[in-house]
Design an enzyme around this catalytic site. Structure first.
Site, PDB file in Angstrom:
ATOM      1  N   ARG A  20       0.879  -1.347   0.178  1.00  0.00           N
ATOM      2  CA  ARG A  20       0.091  -0.019   0.059  1.00  0.00           C
ATOM      3  C   ARG A  20       0.842   1.197  -0.029  1.00  0.00           C
ATOM      4  O   ARG A  20       0.640   2.124  -0.824  1.00  0.00           O
ATOM      5  CB  ARG A  20      -0.865  -0.033   1.091  1.00  0.00           C
TER       6      ARG A  20
ATOM      7  N   ILE B  93      -8.146   1.804   0.546  1.00  0.00           N
ATOM      8  CA  ILE B  93      -7.884   2.537   1.769  1.00  0.00           C
ATOM      9  C   ILE B  93      -6.298   3.212   1.614  1.00  0.00           C
ATOM     10  O   ILE B  93      -5.598   2.657   1.142  1.00  0.00           O
ATOM     11  CB  ILE B  93      -8.017   1.502   3.071  1.00  0.00           C
TER      12      ILE B  93
ATOM     13  N   ASN C 181     -13.916  12.952   0.345  1.00  0.00           N
ATOM     14  CA  ASN C 181     -14.463  11.482  -0.336  1.00  0.00           C
ATOM     15  C   ASN C 181     -15.896  11.478  -0.333  1.00  0.00           C
ATOM     16  O   ASN C 181     -16.638  12.181   0.822  1.00  0.00           O
ATOM     17  CB  ASN C 181     -13.949  10.232   0.816  1.00  0.00           C
TER      18      ASN C 181
ATOM     19  N   HIS D 250     -19.295   9.089  -0.039  1.00  0.00           N
ATOM     20  CA  HIS D 250     -19.745   8.267   0.540  1.00  0.00           C
ATOM     21  C   HIS D 250     -21.336   7.836   0.310  1.00  0.00           C
ATOM     22  O   HIS D 250     -21.969   8.608   0.833  1.00  0.00           O
ATOM     23  CB  HIS D 250     -19.316   7.944   1.916  1.00  0.00           C
TER      24      HIS D 250
ATOM     25  N   SER E 287     -23.030  11.234   1.845  1.00  0.00           N
ATOM     26  CA  SER E 287     -22.345  12.129   2.502  1.00  0.00           C
ATOM     27  C   SER E 287     -20.849  12.497   1.890  1.00  0.00           C
ATOM     28  O   SER E 287     -20.340  11.728   1.235  1.00  0.00           O
ATOM     29  CB  SER E 287     -22.110  11.561   3.985  1.00  0.00           C
TER      30      SER E 287
ATOM     31  N   ASP F  34     -13.689   6.277   6.199  1.00  0.00           N
ATOM     32  CA  ASP F  34     -14.991   7.082   6.159  1.00  0.00           C
ATOM     33  C   ASP F  34     -15.361   7.987   7.329  1.00  0.00           C
ATOM     34  O   ASP F  34     -16.415   7.966   7.837  1.00  0.00           O
ATOM     35  CB  ASP F  34     -16.176   6.011   5.864  1.00  0.00           C
TER      36      ASP F  34
HETATM   37  C1  GRF Z   1     -20.501   6.384  -5.216  1.00  0.00           C
HETATM   38  O1  GRF Z   1     -21.640   6.256  -4.806  1.00  0.00           O
HETATM   39  C2  GRF Z   1     -19.712   6.807  -4.117  1.00  0.00           C
HETATM   40  O2  GRF Z   1     -20.182   7.405  -2.987  1.00  0.00           O
HETATM   41  C3  GRF Z   1     -18.980   5.728  -3.763  1.00  0.00           C
HETATM   42  O3  GRF Z   1     -18.640   4.885  -4.923  1.00  0.00           O
HETATM   43  C4  GRF Z   1     -19.642   5.569  -5.825  1.00  0.00           C
HETATM   44  C5  GRF Z   1     -18.695   5.648  -7.008  1.00  0.00           C
HETATM   45  O4  GRF Z   1     -19.710   5.996  -8.301  1.00  0.00           O
HETATM   46  N1  GRF Z   1     -17.531   6.128  -2.884  1.00  0.00           N
HETATM   47  P1  GRF Z   1     -19.034   6.520  -9.508  1.00  0.00           P
HETATM   48  O5  GRF Z   1     -17.893   5.861  -9.878  1.00  0.00           O
HETATM   49  O6  GRF Z   1     -18.807   8.004  -9.390  1.00  0.00           O
HETATM   50  O7  GRF Z   1     -20.037   6.277 -10.827  1.00  0.00           O
END
Ligand code: GRF
Length: 221
Positions: free
Chosen positions: A69, A96, A111, A113, A140, A149
């Site tokens: 990583r 991560i 980020n 989520h 969020s 997260d």
């Molecule tokens: C989104 O729902 C985001 O919240 C999550 O992954 C998804 C990404 O979708 N972390 P995309 O690749 O932007 O279509």
């Protein structure tokens, strides 16, 4: 590109629909955002095509090519350093990040989520919402800190959960609304209204006690 435009990098792993929403907002709504770089950790990510179509430089930095990583994070950080961006947007970046990375970009990385954080950190959020019988869910956007997260939440949007929902229908309904959230939230950064201060979110100079809530009309409460 005017000097006021916020210079960002967007990191993706998959579909890139949130990246596409940002590109559309720049082209169609005049969002003062300069996406200087898109980085994908997967060569096959369909979202790369959105960047290519928009003429945005793409770096594919495949995690499979690095021994661990830390080595992969370092390669990504090197590219970010070269791009000299003000903000890093993790938009479906399914990695991560190590502490060195989160520390280096403390207060400068956000980020997306798909849950109402602090509920349902991690993966499989839609099924976990359904299993818990929640009557609402949402998306969020938070500052990235070392915990998964877990950083301070900037903004949220809510949708109801219906009795006949499954993970597919929830994802389909949340997607377009999450796109509005990312555009509206990045707009706050573009207009320099949101900042990070010692683990807290400042909005127009005031610490927010609760995440900003996106309304149907695109404004925040
Ligand atoms: C989104 O729902 C985001 O919240 C999550 O992954 C998804 C990404 O979708 N972390 P995309 O690749 O932007 O279509």
């Amino acid at each position: 590109m005017s000097k006021q435009h916020l210079k960002v990098a967007v990191l993706i792993s998959g579909t890139g629909s949130n990246l596409k929403a940002l590109i559309n907002a720049v082209n169609q709504q005049g969002l003062e955002l300069h996406i200087a770089k898109v980085i994908s950790n997967r060569a096959a990510a369909p979202g790369i095509a959105h960047a290519v179509d928009a003429g945005i430089p793409v770096s594919v930095i495949s995690h499979a090519d690095y021994p661990d990583r830390q080595a992969h994070d370092s390669a990504v950080m090197n590219v970010l350093q070269e791009a000299q961006v003000e903000l890093v947007i993790l938009a479906g970046y399914m990695r991560i990040l190590g502490e060195e990375f989160t520390h280096a970009y403390s207060g400068r990385m956000i980020n997306l989520h798909p849950s109402l954080l602090p509920k349902y950190k991690g993966l499989d959020t839609y099924n976990r919402v359904l299993q818990s019988g929640d009557s609402e869910t949402g998306a969020s956007i938070h500052f990235v800190t070392a915990g998964l997260d877990s950083g301070p939440v900037i903004s949220q949007v809510r949708i109801p959960v219906f009795a006949n929902d499954d993970a597919t229908s929830l994802a389909a309904r949340l997607g377009p609304i999450e796109h509005k959230l990312v555009v509206a939230t990045v707009e706050l950064f573009c207009s320099r209204k949101v900042h990070y201060d010692q683990g807290r979110v400042l909005h127009e100079g005031q610490v927010i006690e609760q995440p900003l809530q996106l309304n149907n009309d695109g404004t925040f409460d």
